[in-house]
Each structure stands twice: as C-alpha cells, then as structure tokens.
Design an enzyme around this catalytic site. Structure first.
Site, PDB file in Angstrom:
ATOM      1  N   ALA A 125      48.137   7.592  72.992  1.00  0.00           N
ATOM      2  CA  ALA A 125      47.186   8.317  73.850  1.00  0.00           C
ATOM      3  C   ALA A 125      47.231   7.627  75.216  1.00  0.00           C
ATOM      4  CB  ALA A 125      45.791   8.273  73.243  1.00  0.00           C
ATOM      5  N   ALA A 126      48.133   8.075  76.062  1.00  0.00           N
ATOM      6  CA  ALA A 126      48.624   7.206  77.135  1.00  0.00           C
ATOM      7  C   ALA A 126      48.016   7.404  78.521  1.00  0.00           C
ATOM      8  CB  ALA A 126      50.143   7.355  77.247  1.00  0.00           C
ATOM      9  N   PRO A 128      45.646   7.719  81.813  1.00  0.00           N
ATOM     10  CA  PRO A 128      46.527   7.865  82.978  1.00  0.00           C
ATOM     11  C   PRO A 128      47.654   6.833  83.061  1.00  0.00           C
ATOM     12  CG  PRO A 128      44.502   6.771  83.622  1.00  0.00           C
ATOM     13  CD  PRO A 128      44.339   7.138  82.170  1.00  0.00           C
ATOM     14  N   SER A 130      47.430   3.174  82.425  1.00  0.00           N
ATOM     15  CA  SER A 130      47.233   1.756  82.749  1.00  0.00           C
ATOM     16  C   SER A 130      47.929   0.884  81.701  1.00  0.00           C
ATOM     17  CB  SER A 130      45.750   1.411  82.867  1.00  0.00           C
ATOM     18  OG  SER A 130      45.075   1.711  81.678  1.00  0.00           O
ATOM     19  N   ASP A 176      49.245  16.578  70.193  1.00  0.00           N
ATOM     20  CA  ASP A 176      48.168  15.928  69.465  1.00  0.00           C
ATOM     21  C   ASP A 176      48.846  14.760  68.738  1.00  0.00           C
ATOM     22  OD1 ASP A 176      46.400  15.112  67.508  1.00  0.00           O
ATOM     23  OD2 ASP A 176      45.588  17.127  67.197  1.00  0.00           O
ATOM     24  N   CYS A 247      37.128   2.334  74.233  1.00  0.00           N
ATOM     25  CA  CYS A 247      36.197   1.782  75.226  1.00  0.00           C
ATOM     26  C   CYS A 247      34.784   2.218  74.849  1.00  0.00           C
ATOM     27  CB  CYS A 247      36.570   2.205  76.640  1.00  0.00           C
ATOM     28  SG  CYS A 247      36.726   3.972  76.850  1.00  0.00           S
TER      29      CYS A 247
END
Ligand code: SAM
EC number: 2.1.1.178
Length: 476
Positions: A125-126, A128, A130, A176, A247
């Site tokens: 799940a890359a 933006p 970072s 997905d 997060c």
C-alpha cells in the site's frame, strides 16, 4: 497550539481505556494539540547524509537526527519564506518530506539480515511513496520492489515521487492488495504492508482526522486489514520478513490484526521483538514486541509497527492466477540497444543499468529481477522510461535525467541560481559561464539535476515536463 483539533469525547474514552499505565491522557491530549515537528529524510540515491548536511547548514537549516532512521532529521529553518517543496534540493530529489515516526516501519524491515537488498520486495500500500522511496534508497536501486496502490489519483503522486527521487528498481501496480496472496504466492523476500487505517495518529497534521471516527468504522477497517495481512503473508517466501504498520492507535487495527494472523497460522511464523530497534525503542514496546508509538512518547505522530518472519509454508486456499492482458513490451534487440547504450555513455559518461524493453515509441529500462514477476502481474509502470524515439533518433527523458544526471561526468551544464530559477519556471536559459555545446544536455544546479535541455546556439532550450513547471516562490 491547534485549539481546533477535533478530539471527540467518545474517542478520548476509547483511548483512555487502552492507554498504557505509564502514560498520561493529559499528555496525550496536549501532544495531539501541538503542531508536529517538521521532518525530512535524505535521499541517499542522490546525496550522502554528510554532503546534504554540509550543503544545508550554511543556508540556516538546523538538522536534528531522528534516532531510528540514520537518514532522517527534524528540521528548523531560519528562513521559511520558500515552502520546503519549492527548494532546489526538493525539486531535484535530494530529500523527501516525511514524518519521523513514519520512517520506523522501513527501519524495522531492514534491521534484519533476511531482508535482502538485491531481493524481490513488495510495498503493498505504497502511495504517496514516502516508504517506497525509503526502501528503494536502502536497496540502492538494486533487486526489484513492487509498489502497489489501489487509488488511481494517489498512484500518480507515487509515480511523480519515484521519478523525482531517481528510483529505478520499482514496478508499480494498481490493485486491491488482497490479490498478492492469490496471484504471487511465496514470491517476496520481504514485504511492507503499511495498511490503510483510521488515521488516529495523524491529528497533529490534520485537525479533522477524527471527524468521522466511530467504533463501527474501526471494526470495518480492521476486517480489511486482516484480509490484506493474510494475503501478504501468503505472498511472502518462507524465511521472509513482513512488516505490518499503521498510523493509528486502536488495538482493533493493530494488536488484534496481528493476533488474527497468529490464530490462523500458529507456528508458521513468529513476531520479532522490536524492543532494541533503536536505543529508546523500549519506551514504545508492547509485551508482544510491537512498537505502539503514542504521540507523546517521541513527540511525533502515532504509529504502530510489527515485524514477523515466516518459518514455513502454509496451505494457500487463495491461490488463483490472475488474468493478464497481452504484455505490450518486448526486449530491445541487441543491435538496437548496444549502440544506444554506447551513445549515452559517450555523451554523458554514465551507463544505464537494467534491461532495455520497447513499446511503440518508448524505450524503458526494467529492473534486473523483473523476469521473476513477468507474466504474473499487470504493471502500470516498470522501472524507468529511458527515451522516446522518433524518425531520426531518440530523446532522453526527464526521469532518466533525474535518475542518472547527477552521476554524469560530461554532457551537463551547471546553472547559477538566477538561471536555475528561470529553468524551473519553464523558461529557456543562456548560461553565461559555460561554453555552448550541442544536442541534449543535463541541466544541473550545484551538482544536482533539475532536468533536460537542448543546446540551440548559446541557449539551453527548456525540456522540463509542463506539469513540473513552477510559477513563483522558488528557491532563493
Ligand atoms: N505507505 C505510504 C507512504 O508511506 O507514503 C502510505 C500508505 S497509506 C497508510 C495506505 C494506502 O493504502 C493509501 O494510499 C490507500 O489509498 C491505499 N489502499 C487502501 N485500500 C487499499 C487496498 N485494498 N489495497 C492496496 N492499497 C490500498
């Protein structure tokens, strides 16, 4: 102080029930209302940490090391009139603006010998990007990194960040992430699943992050996370290492997701303790060995990181090969690729690394390990677009310049600051201090590449892609 930060009572009650005894709710609330410290990560694909510090300190940048990432720094600047994203160093990819705690998952992934820097890695799940750019820097652009993102608009941002940072070993996919366990079982040496989450740890940057917070939505996201983690686990090779991170702070999205995998696969894997990941890590370590970073511990965003290693295969009832369209690329015949590579080396003194593939008028450089996943997955972009061909030859791309231009020993022009600003505003420049050349030229400022140009007499014709042209408030 962010007085408007939205911290609803039902959220605070939920947090109070799970806050470890040695931490205080008052400090939690106070830290949620305090603005975040700015932090950046030096992109070592382009510059060493020492050279970056030496370049920025004279400009009044104070860089305080992030203890868990040797390329990460908290930053304060004497002059903040130019936004960080408009500085010359950002435009040429020397650093990435990244929250300090978000550097932790990749540190955890690479702090074990099983993570091979020249291996096949997945960032599930890359966007933006970072962590994708952080991983690529640690791989030194070797091996191959599959960077997947489900949202189309965020995929574009990911692509722009990879190009700016000179990343060449990534294949980008748009699925997905649940498909990886089905389509690519036991394929990856290491995996990062930085999962979509309810974002409870991000209120310091977004005061409305909790506007739609509810237990029901957390439970819903947790079910998605469990599916993604199970699928990623199937895609991991036995002996491989996987980091699961979010997060957010709720146990449902963190500890309980890890537990659900344990319930399913028992001794097929074990979680590593991250208590010694960096000197103060114990302060955030849970009894299971995860890092549960509350915002008041390190004065950061909230974060959760768990690392597991897979001991042996498990039965995979998910496996079902994906349907692929026709692969639109073909390897460039040696009679075309060899003269091209020779010409590039003669003109710029650098040799592009990777395998050359063609698709209509485009020539691409694919990562060396690409053949391991070729035919198993549809990619949105692979590696780096090297050139566009036309009747009489080819034109090297902006992204090639961003990846290879800093290493060029010839075929470049160094601009002074006034010309560099003009160039980034899309204008042609007449560099006074340099003798005019011919043909394509790498355009640099203080040794780092801004883009490509073309000599026309004593003028350098601007070849910056239009979407990168800035209109004002550029670096001073
Ligand atoms: N790793 C990123 C970084 O460090 O820049 C941040 C990733 S963010 C926490 C989670 C990402 O997952 C979002 O970009 C979101 O669009 C994406 N996403 C949401 N659902 C997904 C799914 N089912 N499969 C893959 N990605 C998904």
């Amino acid at each position: 102080m962010h007085d408007n930060t939205y911290l609803p009572d039902h959220f605070l009650r939920h947090i109070a029930a799970i806050m470890p005894a040695h931490l205080s709710m008052d400090e939690f609330v106070a830290s949620c209302r305090r603005p975040l410290r700015r932090s950046i990560r030096v992109n070592t694909l382009k510059i060493s940490v020492a050279a970056f510090v030496a370049r920025m300190q004279p400009l009044g940048w104070q860089l305080d090391p992030v203890p868990w990432c040797d390329t990460g720094f908290w930053l304060s600047r004497e002059d903040e009139s130019v936004p960080l994203g408009n500085t010359a160093e950002h435009l040429s990819g020397l650093f990435y603006i990244q929250e300090a705690s978000s550097m932790l998952p990749v540190t955890a992934l690479f702090a074990c010998e099983q993570t091979r820097r020249d291996g096949m890695l997945l960032d599930a799940a890359a966007a933006p990007g970072s962590k994708t750019t952080q991983i690529a820097a640690l791989m030194n652009n070797q091996g191959m990194l599959v960077a997947n993102e489900y949202s189309s608009s965020r995929l574009k941002v990911l692509s722009a960040n990879l190009q700016r940072c000179g990343v060449t070993n990534v294949g980008m996919t748009h699925f997905d992430a649940k498909v990886f366990g089905q389509w690519l079982p036991e394929t990856f040496d290491a995996i990062l699943l930085d999962a979509p989450c309810s974002g409870e740890g991000t209120v310091r940057k977004d005061e409305d992050a909790l506007r739609n917070w509810s237990i029901e939505s957390i439970d819903e996201i947790a079910a998605v996370q469990q599916g993604l983690l199970e699928s990623a686990f199937h895609a991991l090779k036995p002996g491989g290492v996987l980091v699961y991170s979010t997060c957010t702070l709720s146990l449902q999205e963190n500890q309980a997701v890890c537990q659900s995998l344990q319930d399913k696969f028992g001794d097929a894997f074990s979680f590593d303790s991250l208590a010694d990941l960096f000197p103060a890590a114990k302060q955030a370590c849970t009894p299971e060995g995860y890092l549960h970073v509350w915002p008041q511990i390190f004065d950061s965003e909230g974060f959760f990181v768990a690392r597991l290693r897979k001991h042996h295969s498990v039965p995979n009832t998910m496996f079902k090969p994906g349907k692929l369209g026709k692969f639109p690329f073909s390897p460039l015949p040696a009679k075309e690729s060899a003269p091209m590579l020779r010409e590039i080396e003669a003109a710029f003194g650098v040799v592009p690394q990777g395998n050359l593939f063609g698709r209509s008028e485009e020539i691409w450089l694919f990562p060396q390990l690409f053949e391991q996943v070729q035919g198993k997955l549809r990619f949105d972009r692979i590696g780096l677009k090297l050139a566009e061909t036309f009747k009489k030859g080819y034109r090297l791309t902006h992204e090639w310049a961003l990846a290879y231009g800093d290493g060029a020993s010839k075929g470049f022009v160094e601009l002074d600051i006034a010309d560099a600003r003009e160039f980034m505003m899309g204008r042609d420049v007449w560099p006074e201090q340099e003798a005019a050349g011919t043909g394509e030229v790498i355009v640099r400022y203080q040794g780092h590449t801004l883009g490509m140009g073309k000599w026309v007499g004593s003028r350098v014709k601007n070849a910056l892609p239009r979407e990168l042209v800035r209109d004002n408030n550029l670096f001073v």
